[in-house]
Design a protein around this motif. Structure first.
Motif, short mmCIF file in Angstrom:
data_model
loop_
_atom_site.label_atom_id
_atom_site.label_comp_id
_atom_site.label_asym_id
_atom_site.label_seq_id
_atom_site.Cartn_x
_atom_site.Cartn_y
_atom_site.Cartn_z
N PHE A 1 0.84 -1.19 0.00
CA PHE A 1 0.00 0.00 0.00
C PHE A 1 0.88 1.25 0.00
O PHE A 1 1.06 1.90 -1.03
N ALA A 2 1.48 1.56 1.14
CA ALA A 2 2.23 2.80 1.26
C ALA A 2 3.43 2.83 0.32
O ALA A 2 3.74 3.86 -0.28
N LEU B 1 2.21 3.33 -3.32
CA LEU B 1 1.71 4.68 -3.54
C LEU B 1 2.86 5.69 -3.58
O LEU B 1 2.95 6.50 -4.50
N PRO C 1 -1.85 8.46 -7.82
CA PRO C 1 -2.99 7.53 -7.78
C PRO C 1 -2.98 6.48 -8.88
O PRO C 1 -3.75 5.53 -8.81
N THR D 1 -2.53 2.96 -7.46
CA THR D 1 -3.49 2.56 -6.43
C THR D 1 -3.56 1.05 -6.37
O THR D 1 -3.81 0.40 -7.37
N LEU E 1 -5.00 -0.14 -0.83
CA LEU E 1 -5.42 1.26 -0.71
C LEU E 1 -6.91 1.37 -0.95
O LEU E 1 -7.62 2.12 -0.26
N TYR F 1 -8.61 0.39 2.15
CA TYR F 1 -8.50 1.47 3.15
C TYR F 1 -9.53 2.55 2.84
O TYR F 1 -10.23 3.04 3.71
N GLN F 2 -9.60 2.90 1.53
CA GLN F 2 -10.53 3.93 1.12
C GLN F 2 -11.97 3.50 1.40
O GLN F 2 -12.78 4.26 1.94
N PHE G 1 -13.04 1.50 3.52
CA PHE G 1 -13.32 1.40 4.94
C PHE G 1 -13.40 2.77 5.63
O PHE G 1 -14.40 3.08 6.28
N THR G 2 -12.38 3.60 5.48
CA THR G 2 -12.38 4.85 6.24
C THR G 2 -13.01 6.02 5.48
O THR G 2 -13.65 6.86 6.07
N PHE G 3 -12.82 6.07 4.17
CA PHE G 3 -13.27 7.23 3.40
C PHE G 3 -14.75 7.09 3.08
O PHE G 3 -15.53 8.03 3.23
#
Lengths: 325, 521
Positions: free
Chosen positions: B207-208, B211, B217, B220, B224, B227-228, B230-232
């Motif tokens: 991921f990190a 990126l 992007p 991606t 990622l 993550y998006q 889930f949190t975004f």
């Protein structure tokens, strides 16, 4: 005899617990680290509430809200501290929060309308560069220049999302074009603020997206005045960090007391040199030395929380399209 | 391989291994199911997710192939040469693999970045800086992380060839080319597919790194996107779906690897030190030395950068970093113990012909830490305080995530032991624990040490699920490094990164050496 002592111990422990109520505050990780405001604030609040203040950290602001949604009404949290203006609408819609009675004059560049969310600090996003570099005046000049910048991904980072909203608030319909023009200036996009700032300090780019208050850290903590924030003519997008009471809290009075405490000097005076943001109510003895020389934007940009959601999805698509070419 | 077609008659039962595999599968699929059950009906995968899947697979394939292709000659050079400091070099070469991502990325960019050593050198000659960001940057970083693992796995294959084979080859006057065809290539045919599958799986969950080095992007990855989601977007269903895609891709790669891996066992030897008469020529010596120096520079220069950046920071380390280091050591040793308890029976079951156990082992690599963490949280939350369980859960999850590596190391050795000593043991009516104690543990000591060292070091460096569960006063060293960076304390963070590097390598060295004690390998 052993059992008796044990029983007595258990009894005393529960008796004690009943006397000192516990207030659970969910917050982001850097708030509770030993360099953040958490430890000092815990001490100060516990001195006046006769309670046990327990900070629980859950990643960053976005993870915080996700965590609370996961837990729903079962959550132990009484207060959440560390959401921001970009998350407010989504937080409001979740129905997890309840209004507070905090009523003070905020020292914010914008009028504050929400009574559910209590702002405790704020800052402007800005590009940080080394002294001696002539920064561009605005995004358009940046796009035309061959300056290299480091930014964060809006999908995983608060400043990254802030930049997205900044360009959207400043350029509206033209935001997509601005991003397309900026594409060749962007060295890379990182997952979080730390990676980008670390790479900037290692000299990987001319500027990094951070806050106008970042130079204050270098001045105050490191006695280093070589870092400056670039003032952009379009104005700077703001981040206001907020806290709120959970509707399902089992300590509603204590939670209210904490929110009231948040806007007093005891809390606000800790913020500038631990969270490196502006306090939402300037404490009696003003801002610490080192803050006076910081860039003050001509214009403050902030989309109303209700418009954030729609603007966010549109801006993210524009960003992805422009940078994936 | 022959023993897959007809089950090996093994003195140890495959049942404990099957049980362990089932436990691992439950530990991973249970949380995934919990996330699915909690999810509201979502939109399913969106167009951007498919782009992420394509990019993820493509970069993982490239990274795995390039890592392994480069690792083969390096491993051969290391296998053929004996020189002072060889074992230290082999340990150090493994260091990138066990570093926390953020530390490794900063070290890598200190060498290859726009302002890195190479770019500065080019600048002195009036040349433009290296353009490291892009797909090639992602692959560069993944090769940096995984070349050491590939080299070690393949080197292990070389070391498993009995010295007698080379002696016989020398007697028969076989040169390098014949040895390659008759001894080395069949060995590689057995080892390489597994190494490819493991590295492919590791790169799937990047991921990190992807990126940051990918430059934007375009790079991606599925992780990622999870993550998006889930949190975004707070779309649990999509996060879980993407996680299923990751698992399917990993298992698919593993099945292909298992099918392709071929060749019979290497036969038994008397554990004499290997001597290579065929590689004594000048050309071979120069080739090997060049390869070893090149790989050493590629892997060690970024390490040197981490050391150089970290030394000034060592003096600024706060006391909490020391505490975090102790917590990390405890977690690492705990997860190593758990891993060994699970991995040994599984390795023996696989060696006895139960290939499905290997798939359960690979699950640990395939599942996103975010999804498994969230799922565990959903399961634990109603019955206990998840925060009180943060450290045991971290140790358990780290153990499961280290399992695939441990199995890759243990399984070939277990096969060898069973095929060589199994019948003799059965004829002596030596079974179960006695066989384990008298034959397996002593024969497999080097591999057990290597696996334990690797998992312990990985666990030290992994941020893992602790970030989801962490309480204020319990932090592991990687988490503390992130906290220092988040508080602008980049120099102290570099110091803590160096401390972590030293502890991880030290821990690895102690366990790995422990396994090879008194063994001239």
């Amino acid at each position: 005899m052993k059992y008796l002592t044990f029983a007595a111990g258990v009894f005393c422990a529960t008796g004690l617990a009943a006397q000192t109520p516990e207030l659970t505050v969910y917050t982001y990780d850097s708030f509770v680290s030993e360099w953040g405001p958490g430890p000092q604030i815990e001490k100060a609040f516990e001195a006046e509430c006769g309670c046990d203040l327990k900070f629980v950290s859950a990643g960053d602001g976005a993870s915080l809200l996700a965590r609370l949604k996961l837990e729903g009404a079962r959550s132990d949290a009484d207060v959440v501290l560390g959401l921001d203006t970009n998350l407010m609408a989504s937080a409001e819609d979740s129905g997890l929060f309840t209004p507070s009675e905090v009523d003070v004059e905020y020292d914010l560049p914008v009028a504050w309308e929400s009574d559910t969310f209590v702002p405790y600090d704020w800052g402007y996003f800005a590009f940080i560069h080394n002294k001696g570099v002539t920064p561009p005046q605005d995004f358009l000049e940046l796009a035309k220049s061959d300056m290299k910048i480091l930014i964060q991904d809006p999908r995983s980072s608060t400043p990254g999302l802030g930049l997205l909203m900044w360009v959207k608030a400043a350029y509206g319909e033209d935001a997509a074009q601005v991003w397309a023009d900026l594409a060749d200036n962007i060295v890379t996009v990182t997952k979080g603020w730390s990676e980008a700032y670390g790479l900037f300090l290692d000299g990987e780019a001319d500027m990094v997206l951070s806050y106008t208050t970042s130079p204050a850290y270098h001045i105050i903590a490191e006695d280093d005045d070589t870092k400056e924030a670039a003032a952009f003519d379009e104005g700077h997008y703001m981040q206001v960090e907020v806290a709120a009471k959970l509707a399902a809290s089992d300590q509603p009075e204590l939670a209210e007391q904490f929110l009231q405490f948040m806007v007093t000097d005891a809390f606000q005076s800790v913020i500038p040199t631990t969270n490196w943001m502006y306090p939402s109510v300037i404490p009696g003895d003003g801002l610490p030395e080192g803050f006076e020389g910081l860039v003050e934007p001509r214009k403050s940009l902030l989309l109303p929380p209700a418009e954030v959601q729609a603007a966010r999805d549109e801006a993210l698509n524009e960003w992805l399209t422009a940078l994936s070419q | 391989m022959a023993d897959r077609a007809q089950p090996v008659i093994s003195p140890v039962s495959g049942r404990p291994g099957l049980g362990a595999a089932a436990m691992v599968a439950v530990l991973i699929l249970g949380p995934l199911l919990a996330v699915f059950l909690r999810a509201e009906a979502g939109a399913g995968l969106v167009r951007a997710d498919w782009a992420a899947i394509r990019f993820t697979v493509w970069q993982a394939v490239l990274s795995a192939v390039i890592s392994v292709v480069l690792a083969v000659p390096v491993a051969r050079a290391l296998a053929r040469r004996r020189f002072a400091g060889r074992s230290v070099l082999i340990t150090l070469l493994g260091a990138p693999f066990i570093l926390p991502v953020i530390v490794a990325v900063l070290g890598l960019l200190a060498v290859f970045g726009r302002n890195g050593w190479i770019s500065q050198g080019l600048g002195l000659m009036g040349l433009p800086p290296v353009q490291v960001y892009g797909l090639h940057g992602v692959v560069l970083a993944h090769v940096f992380f995984n070349l050491p693992l590939a080299t070690r796995l393949i080197l292990q294959g070389w070391q498993d060839i009995p010295a007698e084979h080379f002696r016989l080859a020398a007697q028969l006057g076989a040169g390098s080319r014949v040895i390659w065809r008759l001894i080395e290539r069949p060995m590689l045919a057995r080892v390489v597919p597994g190494a490819l599958a493991v590295i492919f799986a590791i790169c799937l969950t990047s991921f990190a790194v992807a990126l940051t080095l990918g430059g934007g992007p375009r790079a991606t990855t599925i992780e990622l996107a999870i993550y998006q989601a889930f949190t975004f977007d707070f779309d649990l269903g999509r996060a879980a779906l993407l996680s299923v895609v990751q698992i399917a891709l990993t298992l698919g790669a593993a099945l292909i690897a298992l099918r392709v891996a071929s060749g019979d066992g290497l036969g038994a030897g008397l554990d004499r030190p290997v001597q290579r008469w065929d590689a004594a020529g000048r050309g071979a010596r120069i080739l090997d030395s060049t390869l070893i120096v090149a790989a050493g520079l590629f892997l060690l220069l970024p390490m040197l950068a981490i050391v150089a950046e970290g030394v000034p920071g060592l003096l600024r380390l706060p006391a909490s970093v020391g505490r975090a280091a102790l917590v990390s050591l405890g977690v690492a040793l705990g997860s190593t113990a758990v891993m060994l308890l699970v991995a040994l029976p599984m390795a023996l079951a696989i060696a006895a012909g139960r290939g499905s156990v290997e798939l359960a082992g690979l699950l640990g690599l395939a599942v996103s830490p975010l999804v498994i963490g969230t799922g565990l949280f959903l399961i634990v939350n109603p019955i206990a305080d998840p925060f009180a369980l943060a450290l045991p859960v971290t140790a358990g999850v780290n153990a499961v995530m280290g399992l695939p590596f441990a199995l890759r190391i243990l399984v070939p050795a277990a096969r060898e032991v069973l095929s060589v000593q199994g019948r003799l043991a059965l004829s002596l009516n030596m079974r179960g624990l006695t066989f384990l104690r008298l034959v397996i543990l002593p024969r497999m000591r080097p591999q057990i040490g290597f696996a334990a060292g690797l998992v312990a070091a990985l666990s030290m460096g992994d941020l893992g699920v602790i970030a989801l569960f962490a309480e204020t006063d319990v932090a592991t060293l990687p988490l503390q490094i992130y906290r220092l960076m988040g508080a602008y304390q980049m120099q102290a963070a570099s110091g803590a990164g160096l401390l972590l590097l030293a502890l991880s390598v030290g821990l690895f060295w102690v366990l790995d050496r422990g396994g090879r004690w008194h063994v001239a390998a």
